[in-house]
Design an enzyme around this catalytic site. Structure first.
Site, short mmCIF file in Angstrom:
data_model
loop_
_atom_site.label_atom_id
_atom_site.label_comp_id
_atom_site.label_asym_id
_atom_site.label_seq_id
_atom_site.Cartn_x
_atom_site.Cartn_y
_atom_site.Cartn_z
CG HIS A 91 -6.22 16.82 -15.16
ND1 HIS A 91 -6.34 18.24 -15.38
CD2 HIS A 91 -7.18 16.37 -15.96
CE1 HIS A 91 -6.97 18.57 -16.44
NE2 HIS A 91 -7.80 17.68 -17.00
CG HIS A 124 -12.74 15.88 -16.46
ND1 HIS A 124 -13.01 17.12 -16.60
CD2 HIS A 124 -11.69 15.69 -17.14
CE1 HIS A 124 -12.08 17.85 -17.25
NE2 HIS A 124 -11.28 16.92 -17.66
CE LYS A 163 -9.07 22.07 -16.95
NZ LYS A 163 -9.86 20.98 -17.14
CG HIS A 187 -6.88 22.00 -21.57
ND1 HIS A 187 -7.39 20.68 -21.50
CD2 HIS A 187 -6.95 22.36 -22.71
CE1 HIS A 187 -7.35 20.27 -22.94
NE2 HIS A 187 -7.30 21.43 -23.58
CG HIS A 230 -3.94 17.88 -21.19
ND1 HIS A 230 -4.40 16.87 -20.40
CD2 HIS A 230 -4.85 18.67 -21.07
CE1 HIS A 230 -5.44 17.09 -19.81
NE2 HIS A 230 -5.95 18.12 -20.16
CG ASP A 262 -8.22 14.35 -19.47
OD1 ASP A 262 -8.95 15.18 -18.66
OD2 ASP A 262 -8.41 14.63 -20.56
#
Length: 381
Positions: free
Chosen positions: A60, A62, A154, A193, A221, A277
């Site tokens: 995970h 970005h 996602k 998420h 998370h 993340d």
């Protein structure tokens, strides 16, 4: 191209003891003792006194940048290859976030393919926080079929930025992911998420009670707030996989403590993964608690927390590294990822006896040598 790593103490992640590992092309082809460098132009690395682990897998991250909630100026930058190499990440799954307007899924795919060209293994999820999903082709199933890198979808649930789909809508999306995955020859996952608003795990429980396979539901998370963590523990004990974030808020002193708490609660250790993340936006606060700016989430959290599990919690190396290696590859159904085994991907990390990262090998390319990054991204030279 051949690479022979000799005399390393290999954690594959199982403790194999002192071994030599031969890599040819993009695969491990032999693990044994006193292996000869018999192929022409074989590079030999003497790893005497060093620990060898699989390359790490961040599921995970970005890669095209996150943020954007504070307007265009708050968009975080894209990942650079050297950031990944510096913390031993050789495999990843790229994700999008809140911004469904200026961060396109086509851009995410392009970045994933760029990182693959630069030397790491990379996959992605289509869509972002939004429901109905944002896709490239017009449908989730077509994205999964047409794009080899696409593992699923996602969305966000239980977050003030989510679209708040109903149980029936989530179930219909899961069904499309499952059937689309069958047609594409993939498992198919709904990567979620998880926000702070209660109710998401109750939804999953109802979906599973209706007979839908739990393996397709992948919340992340899971350590951010206590009620989410407690619900995630029950979800994992029912057979699900849970992902604990190492680079964002955590309801424990640190994410490694969340791992220990989950284990103490009876969660199967093979059903716990960690992810960073990375490159999400991180608010910065002054001494009065007022936000004074934004930072960029780092990508080194997985390595930091695994070291913490070993040095502060006394966890054996062969168990601690599973949360960012073999568990991830197994959970995603990606054979040969997160392991050192014959036929597996030629990824590896070498550490000295102080657990300092010295060497990173990704797809049989030495990316870091003696603590120095020797292969950087296209625009880093």
């Amino acid at each position: 191209m051949a690479l022979l790593i000799k005399n390393a103490h290999v954690y594959a992640p199982a403790d194999l003891g002192k071994k030599d590992v031969l890599m040819v092309g993009e695969n491990v082809v032999a693990i044994g003792e006193d292996l000869p460098a018999w192929l022409p132009n074989t590079e030999v690395i003497d790893a005497t006194g060093q620990i060898m682990t699989p390359g790490f897998f961040d599921q995970h991250i970005h890669v095209t940048g996150g943020g954007g909630e504070g307007g265009p100026v708050s968009r975080t930058p894209e990942i650079m290859l050297s950031e990944l190499v510096a913390c031993g990440t050789t495999s990843l799954v790229g994700v999008s976030g809140t911004d469904f307007l200026t961060r396109s899924i086509e851009n995410l795919l392009a970045k994933v393919r760029a990182l693959k060209t630069e030397g790491v293994s990379a996959w992605m999820y289509t869509s972002n926080y939004k429901y109905p999903p944002t896709t490239m082709s017009g449908s989730v199933s077509q994205d999964m079929f047409l794009v080899p890198e696409c593992l699923g979808v996602k969305i966000a649930l239980g977050d003030h930025r989510s679209s708040f789909p109903t149980l029936q809508e989530v179930l219909a999306l899961l069904s499309e992911i499952r059937v689309g995955g069958m047609i594409a020859g993939k498992t198919g996952f709904l990567h979620i998420h998880t926000g702070n608003i209660p109710g998401s795990f109750d939804m999953y429980k109802e979906i599973v009670a209706r007979g839908f396979p739990i393996k397709h539901i992948r919340p992340t998370h899971c350590g951010r707030i206590r009620h989410v963590f407690d619900a995630a523990v029950e979800f994992a004990k029912a057979g699900g996989y849970i992902d604990i974030t190492t680079g964002a808020s955590c309801c424990f002193d640190h994410p490694a403590q969340a791992v220990m708490a989950a284990l103490d609660a009876g969660v199967d250790p093979t059903h716990i993964t960690l992810s960073t993340d990375g490159h999400g936006s991180v608010p910065r606060f002054d001494e009065k608690g007022e936000m004074v700016g934004l930072g960029v989430g780092g990508v080194a959290g997985n390595l930091t927390e695994v070291k913490r599990l070993i040095t502060e919690h006394g966890m054996p190396i062969e168990k601690a590294i599973t949360f960012i290696s073999s568990n991830v590859g197994q959970a995603l159904g990606l054979a040969g990822q997160g392991v050192v085994e014959v036929g597996g991907c030629a990824n590896a990390c070498l550490f000295n006896d102080s657990l300092e990262l010295t060497t990173v090998v990704s797809r049989n390319h030495v990316m870091m040598r003696n603590g120095e990054i020797v292969i950087k991204g296209t625009f880093e030279y």
